[in-house]
Design a protein around this motif. Structure first.
Motif, mmCIF file in Angstrom:
data_model
loop_
_atom_site.group_PDB
_atom_site.id
_atom_site.type_symbol
_atom_site.label_atom_id
_atom_site.label_comp_id
_atom_site.label_asym_id
_atom_site.label_seq_id
_atom_site.Cartn_x
_atom_site.Cartn_y
_atom_site.Cartn_z
ATOM 1 N N ASN A 154 0.768 -1.171 0.091
ATOM 2 C CA ASN A 154 -0.120 -0.228 -0.055
ATOM 3 C C ASN A 154 1.095 1.116 0.037
ATOM 4 O OD1 ASN A 154 -2.733 -1.365 0.531
ATOM 5 N ND2 ASN A 154 -1.425 -2.035 2.307
ATOM 6 N N LYS A 155 0.438 2.172 -0.889
ATOM 7 C CA LYS A 155 1.206 3.589 -0.920
ATOM 8 C C LYS A 155 0.299 4.422 -0.046
ATOM 9 C CE LYS A 155 2.752 7.103 -4.114
ATOM 10 N NZ LYS A 155 4.068 7.160 -3.491
ATOM 11 N N MET A 156 0.979 5.320 0.589
ATOM 12 C CA MET A 156 0.332 6.136 1.829
ATOM 13 C C MET A 156 -0.234 7.112 0.728
ATOM 14 S SD MET A 156 1.964 8.348 4.589
ATOM 15 C CE MET A 156 2.467 6.555 5.777
ATOM 16 N N PRO A 157 -1.452 7.937 0.891
ATOM 17 C CA PRO A 157 -1.976 8.843 0.266
ATOM 18 C C PRO A 157 -1.299 10.262 0.704
ATOM 19 C CG PRO A 157 -3.767 7.615 1.473
ATOM 20 C CD PRO A 157 -2.161 7.139 1.933
ATOM 21 N N PRO A 158 -1.222 11.003 -0.461
ATOM 22 C CA PRO A 158 -0.199 12.147 -0.299
ATOM 23 C C PRO A 158 -0.813 13.094 0.470
ATOM 24 C CG PRO A 158 -0.858 11.550 -2.779
ATOM 25 C CD PRO A 158 -1.647 10.762 -1.988
ATOM 26 N N ARG A 159 -2.254 13.162 0.642
ATOM 27 C CA ARG A 159 -2.646 14.260 1.868
ATOM 28 C C ARG A 159 -2.173 13.623 3.354
ATOM 29 N NH1 ARG A 159 -6.550 18.083 0.839
ATOM 30 N NH2 ARG A 159 -7.348 17.659 3.013
ATOM 31 N N ASP A 362 1.546 26.127 1.097
ATOM 32 C CA ASP A 362 1.743 24.848 1.666
ATOM 33 C C ASP A 362 2.410 23.764 0.779
ATOM 34 O OD1 ASP A 362 0.768 26.010 3.963
ATOM 35 O OD2 ASP A 362 -1.011 25.033 4.049
ATOM 36 N N LEU A 363 1.961 23.583 -0.496
ATOM 37 C CA LEU A 363 2.184 22.684 -1.512
ATOM 38 C C LEU A 363 3.675 23.022 -1.668
ATOM 39 C CD1 LEU A 363 -0.827 22.486 -3.985
ATOM 40 C CD2 LEU A 363 -0.294 21.073 -2.068
ATOM 41 N N CYS A 364 4.111 24.128 -2.028
ATOM 42 C CA CYS A 364 5.646 24.439 -2.133
ATOM 43 C C CYS A 364 6.409 24.035 -1.158
ATOM 44 C CB CYS A 364 5.648 26.084 -2.468
ATOM 45 S SG CYS A 364 4.974 26.571 -4.002
ATOM 46 N N ARG A 365 6.045 24.398 0.234
ATOM 47 C CA ARG A 365 6.531 23.949 1.414
ATOM 48 C C ARG A 365 6.766 22.600 1.548
ATOM 49 N NH1 ARG A 365 4.598 26.221 6.949
ATOM 50 N NH2 ARG A 365 2.659 25.375 5.900
#
Length: 401
Positions: A154-159, A362-365
């Motif tokens: 299982n791959k961890m969800p990005p969020r 937040d995405l850039c960070r």
């Protein structure tokens, strides 16, 4: 005589009697002598192709034609040799490709077996020492599975990755999301000196539960549960429940998940239950086989995604996948079911994310922190980037502290 653009050998012109043979020195389609198209010239190779139809005869004919025309400069010579080169080259590549495919096929079979063996080696549970234990008592060192690397894992969800990368919330916020001293079995009490921990009285033949203060209907939320493996007993269950789920039962049982109002994970049996009176439980983590058991360590994470309507778990940084679905549209509370006398269980709320899209900052960070790496950030390597202090503080989440 020369060949036309279709590499057919053409003789005298049938339209006029003055052209002795088709001549093509300029590379044009028409005959350089009479100006007639190739179709009006007699085809000289037709009878020879019928009588000599083998690839060897055709190859010899073209080679003979090539040698006969190579003594004089002709534009048709490269065109004549081109099909020969393509034929030989294609045939050589075809045989070589077949050999390579056969060899690659053998390697894929052996390699596939290695991958399958590796997956069997890496699957299964890990305890706090990184070992997987069999029910027959055998044990051996096993590396924890890396999510998304091997099929079936299982791959961890990005969020969820983003949320786990953030600093934990303040203590007062954790207390607001902690155990509810007014919503519990009478055999359980919340400790006065630690509002995140409850204690169960040593009452025999009793299964006791306690719910959290906050019910969740939206957003992504993560909790850290601390429950010693020595204090779990025969029925240690964690999960979520609605307000209608019972909190006490006579005897020992997996109380969470035994009806339609609760969803639980039995830590000792490696089973997830929901409405177990009408349907059997399912193995969790899903990768476990019948002869394997998953030793859940003292600390693990509960992941509640109410936007997707799922509950899942993270053990030692490894995402175990979805344990329950169908929570969307409901209001559920974290809950624990215990049977061990004097056991103490701590639940710490780590944080949450609203369902709205994340801000671009937040995405850039997150991208910068991924590139630098968490260990380097913890060692203060962000100072090497020579950034302004405001940006450096933002990357270290100091704006939220």
């Amino acid at each position: 005589m020369s060949r036309d653009i279709h590499q057919l050998l053409r003789g005298p012109c049938l339209a006029c009697t003055e052209c002795p043979a088709f001549i093509c020195l300029s590379g044009l389609v028409l005959c350089d002598y009479c100006g007639c198209p190739p179709a009006r010239h007699q085809r000289e190779e037709e009878e020879e192709d019928i009588s000599n139809n083998s690839p060897l005869c055709r190859l010899q004919t073209r080679a003979t034609c090539l040698s006969s025309t190579s003594s004089q400069p002709s534009v048709s010579s490269p065109a004549t040799s081109a099909p020969l080169r393509r034929s030989v080259g294609a045939g050589g590549r075809s045989r070589r490709d077949r050999r390579e495919r056969r060899e690659a096929g053998g390697q894929e079979k052996s390699g596939g077996g290695a991958v399958h063996s590796t997956r069997r080696h890496n699957m299964g549970g890990v305890n706090s020492r990184g070992n997987r234990h069999s029910r027959d008592g055998g044990s051996g060192p096993r590396a924890p599975p890396k999510g998304g690397v091997t099929p079936g894992e299982n791959k961890m969800p990005p969020r969820l990755e983003l949320l786990l990368d953030m600093p934990t919330v303040h203590r007062d916020t954790q207390v607001k999301h902690a155990w509810n001293s007014e919503d519990r079995s009478l055999n359980i009490f919340v400790k006065d000196d630690d509002k995140l921990t409850f204690h169960r009285h040593p009452v025999a033949q009793s299964t006791d539960c306690i719910r959290a203060k906050v019910g969740y209907e939206r957003g992504l939320h993560v909790f850290e549960l601390s429950w010693s493996t020595r204090q779990r007993g025969t029925h240690a269950v964690v999960g979520v429940a609605t307000q209608e789920a019972p909190l006490h039962s006579v005897g020992y049982q997996s109380l969470i998940g035994n009806n339609e109002h609760s969803w639980g994970w039995d830590l000792g049996r490696n089973k997830v239950y929901h409405d177990s009176k009408n349907q059997s439980g399912e193995t969790y983590p899903r990768q476990l086989t019948q002869d394997e058991t998953f030793v859940v360590p003292d600390k693990f994470l509960i992941v509640l995604d109410m936007d997707e309507g799922t509950m899942s778990f993270v053990v030692e940084g490894q995402y175990l996948g979805v344990a329950h679905r169908g929570l969307r549209g409901k209001k559920v509370y974290p809950i624990v079911s215990a049977v061990w006398g004097h056991c103490e269980i701590t639940m710490k709320y780590l944080g949450g994310l609203d369902p709205e899209p994340l801000p671009l900052m937040d995405l850039c960070r997150r991208v910068i922190r991924q590139q630098v790496g968490r260990p380097n950030i913890d060692q203060g390597k962000l100072d090497d980037l020579n950034l302004p202090k405001a940006i450096r503080d933002y990357l270290e989440y100091k704006d939220r502290r």
